[in-house]
Design a protein around this motif. Structure first.
Motif, PDB file in Angstrom:
ATOM      1  N   MET A 272      27.857 -41.766  20.102  1.00 20.90           N
ATOM      2  CA  MET A 272      28.285 -41.041  18.912  1.00 20.90           C
ATOM      3  C   MET A 272      28.248 -41.994  17.720  1.00 20.90           C
ATOM      4  O   MET A 272      28.546 -43.186  17.864  1.00 20.90           O
ATOM      5  CB  MET A 272      29.692 -40.469  19.100  1.00 20.90           C
ATOM      6  CG  MET A 272      30.118 -39.497  18.000  1.00 20.90           C
ATOM      7  SD  MET A 272      31.731 -38.700  18.332  1.00 20.90           S
ATOM      8  CE  MET A 272      31.309 -37.626  19.703  1.00 20.90           C
ATOM      9  N   LEU A 274      29.307 -42.666  13.572  1.00 23.04           N
ATOM     10  CA  LEU A 274      30.090 -42.317  12.390  1.00 23.04           C
ATOM     11  C   LEU A 274      29.512 -43.077  11.203  1.00 23.04           C
ATOM     12  O   LEU A 274      29.504 -44.310  11.183  1.00 23.04           O
ATOM     13  CB  LEU A 274      31.562 -42.683  12.588  1.00 23.04           C
ATOM     14  CG  LEU A 274      32.478 -42.575  11.355  1.00 23.04           C
ATOM     15  CD1 LEU A 274      32.495 -41.153  10.822  1.00 23.04           C
ATOM     16  CD2 LEU A 274      33.892 -43.042  11.698  1.00 23.04           C
ATOM     17  N   SER A 281      32.054 -38.634   5.173  1.00 21.43           N
ATOM     18  CA  SER A 281      31.695 -39.264   6.444  1.00 21.43           C
ATOM     19  C   SER A 281      30.972 -38.233   7.296  1.00 21.43           C
ATOM     20  O   SER A 281      31.380 -37.065   7.359  1.00 21.43           O
ATOM     21  CB  SER A 281      32.944 -39.755   7.185  1.00 21.43           C
ATOM     22  OG  SER A 281      33.564 -40.806   6.482  1.00 21.43           O
ATOM     23  N   ASP A 282      29.892 -38.654   7.942  1.00 22.30           N
ATOM     24  CA  ASP A 282      29.100 -37.779   8.806  1.00 22.30           C
ATOM     25  C   ASP A 282      29.180 -38.284  10.236  1.00 22.30           C
ATOM     26  O   ASP A 282      29.010 -39.476  10.503  1.00 22.30           O
ATOM     27  CB  ASP A 282      27.636 -37.748   8.359  1.00 22.30           C
ATOM     28  CG  ASP A 282      27.474 -37.207   6.943  1.00 22.30           C
ATOM     29  OD1 ASP A 282      28.061 -36.150   6.663  1.00 22.30           O
ATOM     30  OD2 ASP A 282      26.782 -37.846   6.138  1.00 22.30           O
ATOM     31  N   ILE A 283      29.439 -37.353  11.150  1.00 19.69           N
ATOM     32  CA  ILE A 283      29.518 -37.694  12.567  1.00 19.69           C
ATOM     33  C   ILE A 283      28.427 -36.929  13.309  1.00 19.69           C
ATOM     34  O   ILE A 283      28.293 -35.710  13.164  1.00 19.69           O
ATOM     35  CB  ILE A 283      30.895 -37.354  13.152  1.00 19.69           C
ATOM     36  CG1 ILE A 283      31.984 -38.127  12.406  1.00 19.69           C
ATOM     37  CG2 ILE A 283      30.947 -37.684  14.636  1.00 19.69           C
ATOM     38  CD1 ILE A 283      33.378 -37.794  12.849  1.00 19.69           C
ATOM     39  N   ILE A 392      39.427 -38.620  11.063  1.00 17.19           N
ATOM     40  CA  ILE A 392      38.304 -39.008  11.918  1.00 17.19           C
ATOM     41  C   ILE A 392      38.502 -38.528  13.348  1.00 17.19           C
ATOM     42  O   ILE A 392      37.566 -38.042  13.997  1.00 17.19           O
ATOM     43  CB  ILE A 392      38.110 -40.537  11.881  1.00 17.19           C
ATOM     44  CG1 ILE A 392      37.727 -40.988  10.471  1.00 17.19           C
ATOM     45  CG2 ILE A 392      37.046 -40.972  12.881  1.00 17.19           C
ATOM     46  CD1 ILE A 392      36.451 -40.370   9.937  1.00 17.19           C
ATOM     47  N   ILE A 396      35.893 -36.209  15.488  1.00 16.77           N
ATOM     48  CA  ILE A 396      35.296 -36.686  16.735  1.00 16.77           C
ATOM     49  C   ILE A 396      35.560 -35.708  17.874  1.00 16.77           C
ATOM     50  O   ILE A 396      34.683 -35.415  18.691  1.00 16.77           O
ATOM     51  CB  ILE A 396      35.829 -38.096  17.082  1.00 16.77           C
ATOM     52  CG1 ILE A 396      35.226 -39.117  16.122  1.00 16.77           C
ATOM     53  CG2 ILE A 396      35.512 -38.468  18.520  1.00 16.77           C
ATOM     54  CD1 ILE A 396      35.775 -40.524  16.288  1.00 16.77           C
ATOM     55  N   LEU A 408      31.652 -45.330  20.033  1.00 12.41           N
ATOM     56  CA  LEU A 408      31.364 -44.976  18.641  1.00 12.41           C
ATOM     57  C   LEU A 408      30.676 -46.136  17.937  1.00 12.41           C
ATOM     58  O   LEU A 408      31.158 -47.271  17.971  1.00 12.41           O
ATOM     59  CB  LEU A 408      32.659 -44.628  17.908  1.00 12.41           C
ATOM     60  CG  LEU A 408      32.522 -44.165  16.453  1.00 12.41           C
ATOM     61  CD1 LEU A 408      31.875 -42.784  16.393  1.00 12.41           C
ATOM     62  CD2 LEU A 408      33.885 -44.137  15.763  1.00 12.41           C
ATOM     63  N   SER A 415      32.371 -47.981   5.634  1.00 11.97           N
ATOM     64  CA  SER A 415      32.967 -48.122   6.970  1.00 11.97           C
ATOM     65  C   SER A 415      34.155 -49.067   7.002  1.00 11.97           C
ATOM     66  O   SER A 415      34.927 -49.062   7.968  1.00 11.97           O
ATOM     67  CB  SER A 415      31.902 -48.591   7.965  1.00 11.97           C
ATOM     68  OG  SER A 415      31.336 -49.818   7.556  1.00 11.97           O
TER      69      SER A 415
END
Length: 516
Positions: A272, A274, A281-283, A392, A396, A408, A415
């Motif tokens: 995954m 982040l 923020s893109d996950i 976050i 997730i 992650l 970050s």
């Protein structure tokens, strides 16, 4: 032999140079300008000055851009579109632009026509195309539209009628007139496929301006012989000519660039990712080195579509997110100081408390002047950090496919605001150069081709269907700029259609290859 990669984000425009062995030579960040083009030129100029290299050795240049996404969201710079649906009278109960925002319909002119044509779900003819009917329509529209979307009922089974209408449009309006055919853009589902095709047609002017601006920016810096590519939203690249045919494929390419870059930097193919920017923020999830694709219809600018999109969750948390105390409760974002962080954040002498200030106050980051946040109470800073963790953690959890903890990879310029420990994460990796993972992802990407169609295995055996789909996917990859010798099959997805008596299956094939 060098490659340039540029990724335009909402806050910063990142630019990098890689050598032939994919080693990072130089990287720069500059604020994204309102007109995008100026930010690209500034980053490019700064990059080349810092690298101090022979420009004639630059062989490839890649651009990841938010221009098409912004055009749809902001309703700006869109073309006047004519919509031709092949399916009259069977589909007249639900007309084109149904459930669209009214302001978007007005921007695109709202011109549409339901004409004879289309197929049944089993491939039988629903109606024959009436060329005289199409020709009369085109004469009626002459001068009032700039692009046309052609949508045939069940063209995902047979698309020859769409191609027939496309050829007729080119005869009447000229070979250069933009035509978008739904069978090459969307999946099964008439309305969602039609919506995606209309949006693709509407973006023809935006992509022309974007590509021209990028080429001109390169030429102004003395880069004239480099092959130029744009990033797709599956973590791969496409040539300028291909991008002009399918501009909609650039939507959401920023997060996928970061995911691919994270995979390369961390040397991991399944994990995954982040990506923390200045505003959001893109996950996303890596599967065998590529971003996981969304399996549901996706809304773009409040319009429901079913074209290929990455499975990404975006949250309003970034390095410039504003931190407040509201009725005793600490809030973080979703608003952000964005590209003005070096003027607005406390650590840089500004007056706005941001997540970056919180990270510096707690000793997690060393940027700006730490003394400027000494007055922020530690308890308040820890509560803000807990809120960041909560945002976050929830995101997730939404991306997980099981209840277990996940690995992650953390990248992105923002970050530094993410705490070292997050519930639900077993191990966090922070690769070197993760701040420019998006530009690296753009630079190391391959070329892809994808083809999707409904095959009836009782009429065309599975092996023959697979061969046909692969050949057509390879054709798409070559059109996008791939070297045909290097193209290989990476994904096959088969979905049986239970309602069909002839063992019909939706077959989707994806191939990737290296740049020519």
């Amino acid at each position: 032999m060098y490659r340039i990669g540029i990724d335009v984000g909402g806050t910063n425009t990142d630019a990098i140079i890689l050598d032939e062995n994919y080693h990072l030579i130089h990287a720069v960040k500059s604020p994204t300008s309102l007109d995008i083009k100026t930010g690209i030129e500034t980053s490019l100029r700064s990059l080349l000055q810092g690298a101090n290299m022979d420009k004639n050795q630059i062989t490839h240049a890649m651009l990841g851009t938010t221009q098409c996404t912004n055009a749809i969201v902001e309703r700006k710079k869109l073309a006047q579109v004519g919509v031709i649906r092949l399916g009259y009278p069977a589909t007249a109960s639900v007309i084109p632009y149904t459930s669209w925002p009214e302001d978007m319909v007005q921007k695109l002119s709202g011109n549409y026509a339901l004409v004879h044509g289309g197929y049944e779900y089993d491939g039988q003819v629903l109606g024959e195309v009436d060329e005289a009917e199409i020709t009369a329509l085109l004469e009626q529209w002459r001068g009032s539209i700039e692009s046309i979307a052609v949508i045939g009922v069940f063209s995902s089974i047979k698309n020859d009628q769409e191609n027939q209408v496309r050829d007729l449009i080119h005869e009447v309006y000229g070979e250069e007139f933009p035509v978008s055919c739904s069978s090459l853009i969307g999946s099964v589902g008439l309305i969602e496929r039609e919506n995606a095709t209309i949006l693709n047609a509407a973006l023809c002017k935006v992509i022309e301006t974007t590509t021209q601006g990028f080429v001109q920016a390169l030429e102004s810096e003395g880069i004239t012989d480099a092959a130029v590519f744009l990033c797709q939203n599956d973590g791969t690249l496409m040539s300028i000519d291909y991008a002009k045919q399918f501009p909609i494929l650039t939507i959401a390419c920023g997060p996928t660039n970061s995911i691919r870059g994270a995979s390369y930097l961390a040397k991991i193919k399944d994990t995954m990712v982040l990506d923390v920017g200045g505003t959001t923020s893109d996950i996303g999830v890596l599967q065998d080195g590529f971003p996981r694709e969304s399996s549901v219809a996706v809304e773009v600018g409040d319009i429901r579509t079913n074209f290929r999109m990455p499975d990404i969750i975006s949250v309003g948390l970034g390095g410039g997110s504003i931190v407040r105390s509201v009725n005793g409760k600490v809030t973080v974002g979703p608003d952000s100081v964005g590209y003005r962080i070096r003027e607005e954040a406390l650590v840089f002498g500004g007056k706005t408390l941001t997540t970056t200030d919180i990270a510096v106050r707690l000793g997690h980051a060393d940027v700006g002047d730490r003394s400027l946040v000494a007055h922020v109470e530690e308890d308040f800073a820890k509560r803000a950090e807990a809120e960041i963790s909560s945002i976050i953690e929830q995101a997730i959890d939404k991306m997980k496919t099981s209840s277990g903890d996940v690995e992650l990879v953390l990248v992105g310029g923002g970050s530094i605001v993410i705490p070292d420990t997050i519930r639900g994460v077993s191990h966090m990796i922070k690769p070197e150069n993760g701040g420019v993972a998006n530009a690296i992802g753009a630079c190391i990407a391959q070329i892809s081709g994808q083809y999707e169609q409904i095959y009836i295995y009782s009429k065309e055996p599975r092996e023959d269907s697979l061969r046909d789909a692969k050949e057509k996917a390879v054709q798409q990859a070559v059109l996008a700029g791939a070297d045909p010798v290097t193209v290989e099959l990476v994904e096959v997805e088969e979905t049986p259609l239970a309602y069909h008596p002839g063992n019909a299956t939706r077959l989707r094939v994806k191939v990737v290859g290296n740049m020519k």
